[in-house]
Design an enzyme around this catalytic site. Structure first.
Site, PDB file in Angstrom:
ATOM      1  N   SER A  49      34.544  35.866  40.583  1.00 16.01           N
ATOM      2  CA  SER A  49      33.167  36.286  40.336  1.00 16.01           C
ATOM      3  C   SER A  49      32.254  35.178  40.339  1.00 16.01           C
ATOM      4  CB  SER A  49      33.128  36.979  38.911  1.00 16.01           C
ATOM      5  OG  SER A  49      31.932  37.688  38.736  1.00 16.01           O
ATOM      6  N   HIS A  71      33.077  39.810  43.143  1.00 13.72           N
ATOM      7  CA  HIS A  71      32.136  40.841  42.731  1.00 13.72           C
ATOM      8  C   HIS A  71      30.976  40.746  43.584  1.00 13.72           C
ATOM      9  CE1 HIS A  71      34.469  40.990  38.646  1.00 13.72           C
ATOM     10  NE2 HIS A  71      35.205  41.659  39.427  1.00 13.72           N
ATOM     11  N   ASP A 103      37.747  41.126  34.267  1.00 12.43           N
ATOM     12  CA  ASP A 103      38.209  41.677  35.435  1.00 12.43           C
ATOM     13  C   ASP A 103      39.236  40.733  35.857  1.00 12.43           C
ATOM     14  OD1 ASP A 103      38.773  43.652  37.350  1.00 12.43           O
ATOM     15  OD2 ASP A 103      37.137  42.984  38.921  1.00 12.43           O
TER      16      ASP A 103
END
Length: 331
Positions: A9, A36, A127
């Site tokens: 990310s 992401h 995540d």
């Protein structure tokens, strides 16, 4: 063939480029990358292709998996792994992200078992942790970037805190580690793992589902409703005091659904109008023919999608309370 699944990310572009730069051209593994990026346009395949020796692309749904290739999750799509195939879905967001890392790891673990190497790099929140848990549960290998050097350490640290991690490494050593793990794979064929079929697994497919709701919610405040019986009368009440009989709840639910459909219909109409205006603007531009066709096609698509909503809004819906009342009156 091994499967390397990488999730990143914040700060992930540079981290991914550094790792990809060290992977050999004859790598006997397919590399899957989820960053992401949301719905925004992404040049990540181009950046990764330029960074190293392996070609990188956004895959198409149903594309065959091949070794020595990097598959990058496209904008606004979860990327999943099946036996021999890449799957794309616009299913519900997970951890407030689409594409999300957990669906990639989860699907790879279920399809390829011990042949999966999961990698978590820099990023916020957590995540990838649940997905890495499944990678380990099915015999795969867990690799994380050293949180001490990560731009944002939360994601790798979360995996370390919750999963039995095999390797914690700095980016400079990660490519060599992954290459070595691939070379050490004992199996030359993917080990297909069949899902156990438990209820939780069935509800985590990265697709929209229609499972039984956990609770009926209050149309006024959104809180969970508690059901109570007063003789033959059923009532629903929320924790701040809104109360409905079942018959009133049915009517209010219908109005709520109707408003949601109207909102969706309005949004599609506005999308169609925007696309129409842009296509008109480009209609007489000799250099804008391709763009004109895209805007015009998007307009037609939006208009086509309004038809199912119109059908839902205009169809007759059953209202059990009214039907029961008429039946009693007829008797």
């Amino acid at each position: 063939m091994a499967i390397i699944a990488i999730g990143a990310s914040a700060g992930g572009v540079d981290a991914l480029r550094e790792v990809v730069a060290g992977l050999p051209a004859d790598l006997n593994a397919a590399v899957f990358v989820t960053l992401h990026i949301g719905a925004h346009r992404s040049d990540l395949p181009w950046l990764l292709s330029r960074a190293g020796l392996l070609p990188a692309t956004h895959p198409v749904d149903g594309e065959a998996i091949r070794a020595g290739h990097i598959y990058v999750a496209p904008p606004d799509h979860h990327m999943l792994v099946e036996a021999g195939l890449v799957r794309l879905t616009k299913g519900p967001r997970e951890n407030w992200a689409r594409p999300a890392i957990d669906p990639l790891f989860r699907s790879a673990a279920r399809a390829y078992g011990a042949n999966v190497i999961g990698v978590i790099q820099t990023g916020g929140l957590n995540d990838g942790t649940a997905g890495m848990y499944e990678v380990k549960a099915r015999g795969g290998t867990a690799v994380v970037q050293d949180p001490a050097e990560a731009v944002t350490p939360n994601m790798p640290q979360s995996v370390i805190d919750n999963v039995a991690v095999d390797h914690i490494v700095k980016l400079a050593q990660m490519a060599a580690l992954l290459t070595g793990l691939v070379d050490d794979q004992k199996s030359t064929r993917p080990r297909i793992v069949h899902p156990t079929g438990d209820a939780q697994e069935k509800g985590m497919t990265a697709e929209f589902t229609l499972n039984r709701p956990v609770a009926v919610t209050c149309p006024d405040c959104g809180g969970a409703l508690r059901r109570s019986e007063l003789g033959k009368l059923t009532q629903y009440s929320c924790h701040i005091g809104h109360v409905y009989t079942a018959e009133v709840m049915m009517s209010v639910q219908f109005l709520t659904m109707e408003r949601a459909l109207e909102t969706a219909l309005r949004s599609l109409g506005e999308r169609a109008e925007l696309c129409r205006e842009m296509s008109v603007k480009l209609a007489d531009d000799p250099d804008g023919e391709a763009a004109y066709k895209h805007w015009a096609a998007a307009k037609d698509e939006a208009l086509d999608q309004t038809e199912p909503l119109r059908a839902l809004l205009t169809r007759p819906w059953l209202h059990p309370a009214e039907t029961s009342s008429r039946e009693r009156h007829d008797c």
